[in-house]
Scaffold this active site. Structure first.
Site, PDB file in Angstrom:
ATOM      1  N   ARG A 108       9.834  20.460  13.231  1.00  0.00           N
ATOM      2  CA  ARG A 108      11.166  21.038  13.040  1.00  0.00           C
ATOM      3  C   ARG A 108      11.033  22.230  12.097  1.00  0.00           C
ATOM      4  O   ARG A 108      11.391  22.172  10.929  1.00  0.00           O
ATOM      5  CB  ARG A 108      12.067  19.965  12.432  1.00  0.00           C
ATOM      6  CG  ARG A 108      13.532  20.209  12.722  1.00  0.00           C
ATOM      7  CD  ARG A 108      14.357  19.059  12.294  1.00  0.00           C
ATOM      8  NE  ARG A 108      13.954  18.601  10.966  1.00  0.00           N
ATOM      9  CZ  ARG A 108      14.367  17.482  10.405  1.00  0.00           C
ATOM     10  NH1 ARG A 108      15.150  16.685  11.049  1.00  0.00           N
ATOM     11  NH2 ARG A 108      13.980  17.132   9.188  1.00  0.00           N
ATOM     12  N   LYS A 151      -2.317   4.530  10.973  1.00  0.00           N
ATOM     13  CA  LYS A 151      -1.695   3.468  10.207  1.00  0.00           C
ATOM     14  C   LYS A 151      -0.584   4.052   9.327  1.00  0.00           C
ATOM     15  O   LYS A 151      -0.644   5.253   9.071  1.00  0.00           O
ATOM     16  CB  LYS A 151      -2.730   2.738   9.386  1.00  0.00           C
ATOM     17  CG  LYS A 151      -3.342   3.612   8.297  1.00  0.00           C
ATOM     18  CD  LYS A 151      -4.311   2.783   7.563  1.00  0.00           C
ATOM     19  CE  LYS A 151      -4.508   3.220   6.168  1.00  0.00           C
ATOM     20  NZ  LYS A 151      -3.521   3.789   5.351  1.00  0.00           N
ATOM     21  N   HIS A 180      -9.718   5.230  10.043  1.00  0.00           N
ATOM     22  CA  HIS A 180     -10.781   6.232   9.874  1.00  0.00           C
ATOM     23  C   HIS A 180     -12.072   5.651   9.284  1.00  0.00           C
ATOM     24  O   HIS A 180     -13.128   6.240   9.385  1.00  0.00           O
ATOM     25  CB  HIS A 180     -10.284   7.458   9.108  1.00  0.00           C
ATOM     26  CG  HIS A 180     -10.191   7.273   7.621  1.00  0.00           C
ATOM     27  ND1 HIS A 180      -9.171   6.589   7.023  1.00  0.00           N
ATOM     28  CD2 HIS A 180     -10.997   7.666   6.629  1.00  0.00           C
ATOM     29  CE1 HIS A 180      -9.348   6.586   5.717  1.00  0.00           C
ATOM     30  NE2 HIS A 180     -10.468   7.234   5.439  1.00  0.00           N
ATOM     31  N   LYS A 201     -16.631   6.363  10.007  1.00  0.00           N
ATOM     32  CA  LYS A 201     -17.647   6.745   9.013  1.00  0.00           C
ATOM     33  C   LYS A 201     -19.032   6.312   9.493  1.00  0.00           C
ATOM     34  O   LYS A 201     -19.197   5.198   9.980  1.00  0.00           O
ATOM     35  CB  LYS A 201     -17.338   6.099   7.655  1.00  0.00           C
ATOM     36  CG  LYS A 201     -16.093   6.681   6.986  1.00  0.00           C
ATOM     37  CD  LYS A 201     -15.860   6.046   5.629  1.00  0.00           C
ATOM     38  CE  LYS A 201     -14.507   6.412   5.072  1.00  0.00           C
ATOM     39  NZ  LYS A 201     -14.429   7.653   4.323  1.00  0.00           N
ATOM     40  N   GLU A 225     -11.049   3.572  -5.879  1.00  0.00           N
ATOM     41  CA  GLU A 225     -10.736   5.007  -5.911  1.00  0.00           C
ATOM     42  C   GLU A 225     -10.426   5.403  -7.342  1.00  0.00           C
ATOM     43  O   GLU A 225      -9.860   4.616  -8.099  1.00  0.00           O
ATOM     44  CB  GLU A 225      -9.524   5.306  -5.036  1.00  0.00           C
ATOM     45  CG  GLU A 225      -9.789   5.098  -3.572  1.00  0.00           C
ATOM     46  CD  GLU A 225      -8.622   5.583  -2.721  1.00  0.00           C
ATOM     47  OE1 GLU A 225      -8.770   6.607  -2.064  1.00  0.00           O
ATOM     48  OE2 GLU A 225      -7.568   4.935  -2.748  1.00  0.00           O
ATOM     49  N   ASP A 283      -1.998  -0.972   2.460  1.00  0.00           N
ATOM     50  CA  ASP A 283      -2.543   0.373   2.683  1.00  0.00           C
ATOM     51  C   ASP A 283      -4.014   0.322   3.099  1.00  0.00           C
ATOM     52  O   ASP A 283      -4.443   1.098   3.935  1.00  0.00           O
ATOM     53  CB  ASP A 283      -2.391   1.182   1.373  1.00  0.00           C
ATOM     54  CG  ASP A 283      -2.864   2.623   1.517  1.00  0.00           C
ATOM     55  OD1 ASP A 283      -2.660   3.210   2.593  1.00  0.00           O
ATOM     56  OD2 ASP A 283      -3.442   3.164   0.547  1.00  0.00           O
ATOM     57  N   HIS A 288      -8.785  -1.110   6.656  1.00  0.00           N
ATOM     58  CA  HIS A 288     -10.182  -0.739   6.387  1.00  0.00           C
ATOM     59  C   HIS A 288     -11.040  -1.940   5.955  1.00  0.00           C
ATOM     60  O   HIS A 288     -12.138  -2.148   6.457  1.00  0.00           O
ATOM     61  CB  HIS A 288     -10.269   0.321   5.284  1.00  0.00           C
ATOM     62  CG  HIS A 288      -9.396   1.526   5.529  1.00  0.00           C
ATOM     63  ND1 HIS A 288      -9.138   2.020   6.766  1.00  0.00           N
ATOM     64  CD2 HIS A 288      -8.734   2.344   4.672  1.00  0.00           C
ATOM     65  CE1 HIS A 288      -8.346   3.081   6.677  1.00  0.00           C
ATOM     66  NE2 HIS A 288      -8.087   3.289   5.409  1.00  0.00           N
ATOM     67  N   LYS A 345      -6.529   1.744  -6.975  1.00  0.00           N
ATOM     68  CA  LYS A 345      -6.472   3.163  -7.322  1.00  0.00           C
ATOM     69  C   LYS A 345      -6.651   3.288  -8.834  1.00  0.00           C
ATOM     70  O   LYS A 345      -6.412   2.347  -9.579  1.00  0.00           O
ATOM     71  CB  LYS A 345      -5.128   3.762  -6.906  1.00  0.00           C
ATOM     72  CG  LYS A 345      -4.906   3.703  -5.385  1.00  0.00           C
ATOM     73  CD  LYS A 345      -4.210   4.937  -4.876  1.00  0.00           C
ATOM     74  CE  LYS A 345      -3.992   4.879  -3.381  1.00  0.00           C
ATOM     75  NZ  LYS A 345      -5.075   5.447  -2.596  1.00  0.00           N
TER      76      LYS A 345
END
Ligand code: BG6
Length: 519
Positions: free
Chosen positions: A69, A176, A206, A210, A244, A263, A268, A366
Site C-alpha cells: 500500500r 512464521k 530459516h 542453514k 542471542e 518465537d 527452530h 535474548k
C-alpha cells in the site's frame, strides 16, 4: 564411454542430471512479494534474490513484483531493493547482474482488499510472462502478518492467480509465526489449504536452510561412527541452545504477547531436536524426511511438574558488547506489566526405544552473554575409570557439539593425558571448522530456501503436520505459564542483560544434577 574415479567409482562423462553436486538452477519463473516494506523482505528476502542472481542460479528473465500500500512506481520499488541489496547482500555488487535483474522488477500499489490492485497484479504477471519469459510460473511470498494470509490467498484465487495452467506452477511461501497455539495453527493451515494444495505451500523455517543444520543429517547418516552411540545407552542428555545478544530491537509489535517459546522454540529448536533425534530416513526426499521427523515429534513428551521443568525470564537493564542497554520493560512499545518472556527453557523427553530416559533441554533467550546456537550431545561417563580419582578430577563428560553459529563446525570433547611424568587427565577438544575444511563460503539460509521454492524442492520445508505436532508439545507449557500469570503466582524472572538467563533456569538443571553449558 565411462571412466573411473580414484576410488573406483564409475563416472559417466555425460553427467547425470540427478547428480546433486551440479549447480541447481531455477527454470523460468518469477516471484511476488507481499509486504515489501517489512524488515524481513529488506534484510533477508531481497538480498537473497540478488545473491542467487549473482551466483547465476536464477533464470535470466526472473521477475520480482512488489505489492504494497504505497504510492510507488516501478523505479521506487527498484530503489528499495537496491538499498536492501547494497546493505545486506552476501556477495559483491555487480552492475551487470543488477541491471539484468532489475529489468524484471515491477510494483503494484494497493491493499489486500483492493480488487483493482489484484487485477493489475494479474495483468502484470501476464505481461512478465510475455516480455520476460517467466512462463506462467510464480511464487507468492507472504511476508505479512498471518492475520492477512486468508484475505490474500482468497484474492489470489478470485483473480485467477492461484491456479496454474497445465505444466506451470503457482506456490505460496509463508513465514512464521505459524499460529499462536495449536487451534490457531490449524485454522491457518485450513485457510491456506482452501486455496493451495499442500505441495504448493512452502513454510519457511530459516534454521533448516542453514548449512550447519543440514549437516546434522550428513554427520549422522553419512558416517558409521556416530549412530552406534546415538541412544540412551551412551547419551546422558542433550542441550539445545539458541542464545542471542540482541534485544527485541524495534519489534515490540510482533514480540509482545509472542515471547521466546513461540518465537523460537516452537519452530527452530524443535526442528533441531527432530533432526538430532529422528531415525534414518529411507531416502532423502521430502516425504521420507517428514515421516521420520513427524514420528519423533509425536513421541516427544513433557515431564509432569512444569513449574520445575520449565523456566522463563525477562531481561533487565545491563550491558551488551560494552554498551549499557535497556531492560525489556523499558523497550519502546512494551508495557510495564507485560509478562512476555524473553527467555525460555524447557525439559523434554522422547518416548521411544532409542531415547527413553534421555532429557533434552532446550533454551533460548535474548540479551544473553553472546550470540551462539549449538546442540550439545553429552555422553555418559565411562562405566569404569582405572585411574586414581585425583587423576580424573577435572575430567567432565564427553560431548559432541554441533556449532550451528557463529564459528560453524563440530567439536568433540574427550579426556586426554596432560603431558608430564604424573597422571592427570583433562578435557581436550577436536574441532572441525567450515573455514578450515572448505574454501566455499556458506550461502545464507534464505538463498537456499528461496532457490528450493523456485525449484519446487520441498525437503527443507516443514509440513503442517509438523507445525501442529510442535504446538501440541508447547501448548501445555504456554497454558501453564498463562495460569501462573492469571493467578499472580509467578512471572518471568528478571535477568540482567549480558548474563546467561534467570536463576530458575540454572535451578531447573541443578535439580537433575546438571549444569548448562557456557558456550
Ligand atoms: C527469528 C526470530 O526466527 O530468528 C528472531 O523471530 C531471531 O527473534 C532470529 O532473532 C534469529 O535468527 P538467526 O538466523 O540470526 O539465528
Amino acid at each position: 564411454m565411462t571412466g573411473r574415479t580414484a576410488t573406483g567409482h564409475r563416472v559417466n562423462p555425460l553427467r547425470d542430471p540427478q547428480d546433486r553436486r551440479l549447480p541447481r538452477i531455477a527454470g523460468p519463473c518469477g516471484m511476488v512479494i507481499f509486504g515489501v516494506t517489512g524488515d524481513l523482505s529488506r534484510k533477508k528476502v531481497m538480498p537473497a534474490i540478488y545473491d542467487l542472481a549473482n551466483r547465476g542460479l536464477l533464470p535470466p528473465g526472473f521477475s520480482l513484483v512488489g505489492f504494497a500500500r504505497r504510492d510507488w512506481v516501478d523505479q521506487d520499488f527498484a530503489q528499495i531493493v537496491h538499498d536492501a541489496v547494497k546493505s545486506y547482500a552476501r556477495t559483491e555488487f555487480r552492475e551487470e547482474v543488477w541491471r539484468q535483474l532489475s529489468e524484471g522488477f515491477r510494483f503494484v500499489p494497493g491493499d489486500f482488499a483492493d480488487d483493482v490492485a489484484f487485477d493489475q497484479l494479474r495483468r502484470t504477471i501476464e505481461e512478465l510472462d510475455r516480455v520476460r519469459g517467466t512462463d506462467g510460473n510464480h511464487a507468492f511470498y507472504l511476508s505479512i502478518p498471518p492475520r492477512f494470509f486468508g484475505e490474500v490467498v482468497q484474492q489470489l484465487q478470485e483473480h485467477g492467480l492461484a491456479h496454474p495452467e497445465a505444466e506451470r506452477w503457482r506456490r505460496v511461501v509463508v513465514e512464521k509465526p505459524f499460529g499462536h497455539d495449536l487451534a490457531s495453527a490449524r485454522e491457518l493451515n485450513d485457510t491456506l489449504a482452501e486455496v493451495f494444495p499442500a505441495e504448493s505451500v512452502f513454510r519457511i523455517d530459516h534454521y533448516l536452510g542453514k548449512e550447519t543444520v543440514q549437516n546434522i543429517l550428513a554427520m549422522r547418516f553419512a558416517n558409521a561412527m556416530f549412530e552406534p552411540i546415538w541412544n540412551s545407552n551412551y547419551v546422558d542428555h542433550v542441550q539445545i541452545t539458541m542464545a542471542e545478544d540482541i534485544g527485541i530491537g524495534g519489534r515490540a509489535g510482533y514480540y509482545d504477547g509472542i515471547g521466546a517459546a513461540r518465537d523460537v522454540i516452537q519452530n527452530h529448536l524443535l526442528q533441531l531436536m527432530a533432526l538430532i533425534a529422528m531415525e534414518d530416513p529411507t531416502d532423502f526426499d521430502a516425504a521420507s524426511l517428514r515421516i521420520e521427523k513427524q514420528k519423533v515429534l509425536a513421541a516427544i513428551t513433557l515431564p509432569k511438574r512444569l513449574h520445575l521443568t520449565t523456566a522463563r525470564g525477562q531481561y533487565a537493564a545491563g550491558w551488551s558488547g560494552g554498551v549499557k542497554v535497556a531492560g525489556f520493560h523499558d523497550e519502546e512499545g512494551i508495557g510495564k506489566r507485560s509478562t512476555t518472556e524473553t527467555y525460555a527453557a524447557i525439559k523434554l523427553g522422547i518416548e521411544n526405544r532409542r531415547w527413553a530416559g534421555v532429557p533434552f533441554y532446550l533454551r533460548h533467550g535474548k540479551r544473553l552473554g553472546r550470540r551462539v546456537t549449538e546442540v550439545a550431545v553429552v555422553f555418559k561417563r565411562a562405566p569404569h575409570l582405572p585411574f586414581h580419582t585425583s587423576a580424573t578430577e577435572e575430567l567432565t563428560q564427553n560431548a559432541l557439539v554441533v556449532r550451528v553459529q557463529p564459528d560453524e563446525g563440530l567439536t568433540l570433547r574427550f579426556g586426554s593425558k596432560v603431558p608430564g611424568t604424573s597422571m592427570e587427565i583433562r578435557d581436550v577438544t577436536m574441532d572441525f571448522a567450515y573455514g578450515g575444511s572448505f574454501t566455499e563460503s556458506s550461502p545464507e539460509a534464505y538463498e537456499r530456501l528461496i532457490l528450493d521454492v523456485l525449484l519446487g524442492d520441498p525437503p527443507l520445508f516443514p509440513r503442517h503436520e509438523e507445525v501442529e505436532l510442535s504446538w501440541k508439545i508447547l501448548d501445555p507449557i504456554l497454558e501453564h505459564w498463562a495460569r501462573q500469570d492469571e493467578r499472580g503466582k509467578s512471572r518471568p524472572e528478571p535477568y540482567d542483560a549480558g548474563t546467561w538467563g534467570p536463576a530458575s533456569a540454572d535451578a531447573m538443571l541443578a535439580r537433575d544434577g546438571r549444569t548448562w553449558r557456557r558456550p
